[in-house]
Design a protein around this motif. Sequence first.
Motif, mmCIF file in Angstrom:
data_model
loop_
_atom_site.group_PDB
_atom_site.id
_atom_site.type_symbol
_atom_site.label_atom_id
_atom_site.label_comp_id
_atom_site.label_asym_id
_atom_site.label_seq_id
_atom_site.Cartn_x
_atom_site.Cartn_y
_atom_site.Cartn_z
ATOM 1 N N GLY A 246 -11.781 1.472 -6.319
ATOM 2 C CA GLY A 246 -11.010 1.419 -5.072
ATOM 3 C C GLY A 246 -9.842 0.461 -5.169
ATOM 4 O O GLY A 246 -8.750 0.750 -4.692
ATOM 5 N N TYR A 247 -10.046 -0.686 -5.807
ATOM 6 C CA TYR A 247 -8.975 -1.669 -5.994
ATOM 7 C C TYR A 247 -7.835 -1.073 -6.816
ATOM 8 O O TYR A 247 -6.663 -1.149 -6.433
ATOM 9 N N LYS B 185 0.732 -5.025 -7.122
ATOM 10 C CA LYS B 185 0.499 -5.728 -8.389
ATOM 11 C C LYS B 185 1.097 -4.897 -9.520
ATOM 12 O O LYS B 185 1.248 -3.684 -9.386
ATOM 13 N N SER B 186 1.415 -5.545 -10.623
ATOM 14 C CA SER B 186 1.870 -4.789 -11.788
ATOM 15 C C SER B 186 0.651 -4.413 -12.633
ATOM 16 O O SER B 186 -0.283 -5.197 -12.770
ATOM 17 N N ALA C 217 -22.046 0.088 -6.872
ATOM 18 C CA ALA C 217 -21.225 -0.572 -5.848
ATOM 19 C C ALA C 217 -20.056 -1.321 -6.480
ATOM 20 O O ALA C 217 -18.916 -1.227 -6.007
ATOM 21 N N ILE C 218 -20.312 -2.052 -7.557
ATOM 22 C CA ILE C 218 -19.238 -2.779 -8.259
ATOM 23 C C ILE C 218 -18.227 -1.800 -8.834
ATOM 24 O O ILE C 218 -17.005 -2.003 -8.737
ATOM 25 N N LEU C 219 -18.718 -0.716 -9.406
ATOM 26 C CA LEU C 219 -17.834 0.308 -9.974
ATOM 27 C C LEU C 219 -16.940 0.927 -8.893
ATOM 28 O O LEU C 219 -15.733 1.119 -9.102
ATOM 29 N N LEU C 220 -17.491 1.206 -7.725
ATOM 30 C CA LEU C 220 -16.711 1.769 -6.620
ATOM 31 C C LEU C 220 -15.668 0.770 -6.096
ATOM 32 O O LEU C 220 -14.541 1.155 -5.768
ATOM 33 N N TYR D 154 -1.609 3.547 -5.827
ATOM 34 C CA TYR D 154 -1.059 4.492 -4.860
ATOM 35 C C TYR D 154 -0.379 3.851 -3.649
ATOM 36 O O TYR D 154 0.488 4.461 -3.042
ATOM 37 N N ALA D 155 -0.766 2.642 -3.286
ATOM 38 C CA ALA D 155 -0.182 1.998 -2.106
ATOM 39 C C ALA D 155 1.164 1.383 -2.465
ATOM 40 O O ALA D 155 1.294 0.672 -3.453
ATOM 41 N N SER D 156 2.157 1.665 -1.662
ATOM 42 C CA SER D 156 3.498 1.136 -1.886
ATOM 43 C C SER D 156 3.731 -0.040 -0.943
ATOM 44 O O SER D 156 3.568 0.077 0.263
#
Length: 120
Positions: A18-19, A96-97, A11-14, A25-27
């Motif tokens: 995901g983060y 985020k950078s 769960a932590i790995l996912l 990918y999110a702009s």
Amino acid sequence: MMKFLFKTFIAILLIVAGYFAFVYYASYSEGVRAGELVKFTRKGVVFKTWEGEISQGVSEAQIFKFSVESGETKVIEDLNKYQGRLVKLTYFERYKSLFWLGDTQYFVSKVELNTSNNEQ
């Protein structure tokens, strides 16, 4: 007990994966900036990144700092060629950078020589 630890680890790995996928990918925003290309360098000790600046006016407060991903070879070639000239940069901003991609949140995806009427 081992099943619980294994499920917690997964769960932590996912969540972490995901983060990072979201941040990569999110702009957050995208746009175009124009100005004189004052600096474009490759820097870093372990992770080499391409960093640049354009001056958008007279004061130092109007400096736009940006990064270019290493895979953008056409953009890197063009920025090296247009040093000191007026350019138009198409960019996108990440949330985020990511230190292995660049120092800034702004990543240039396209560069054009600015051929506006203001150029002498």
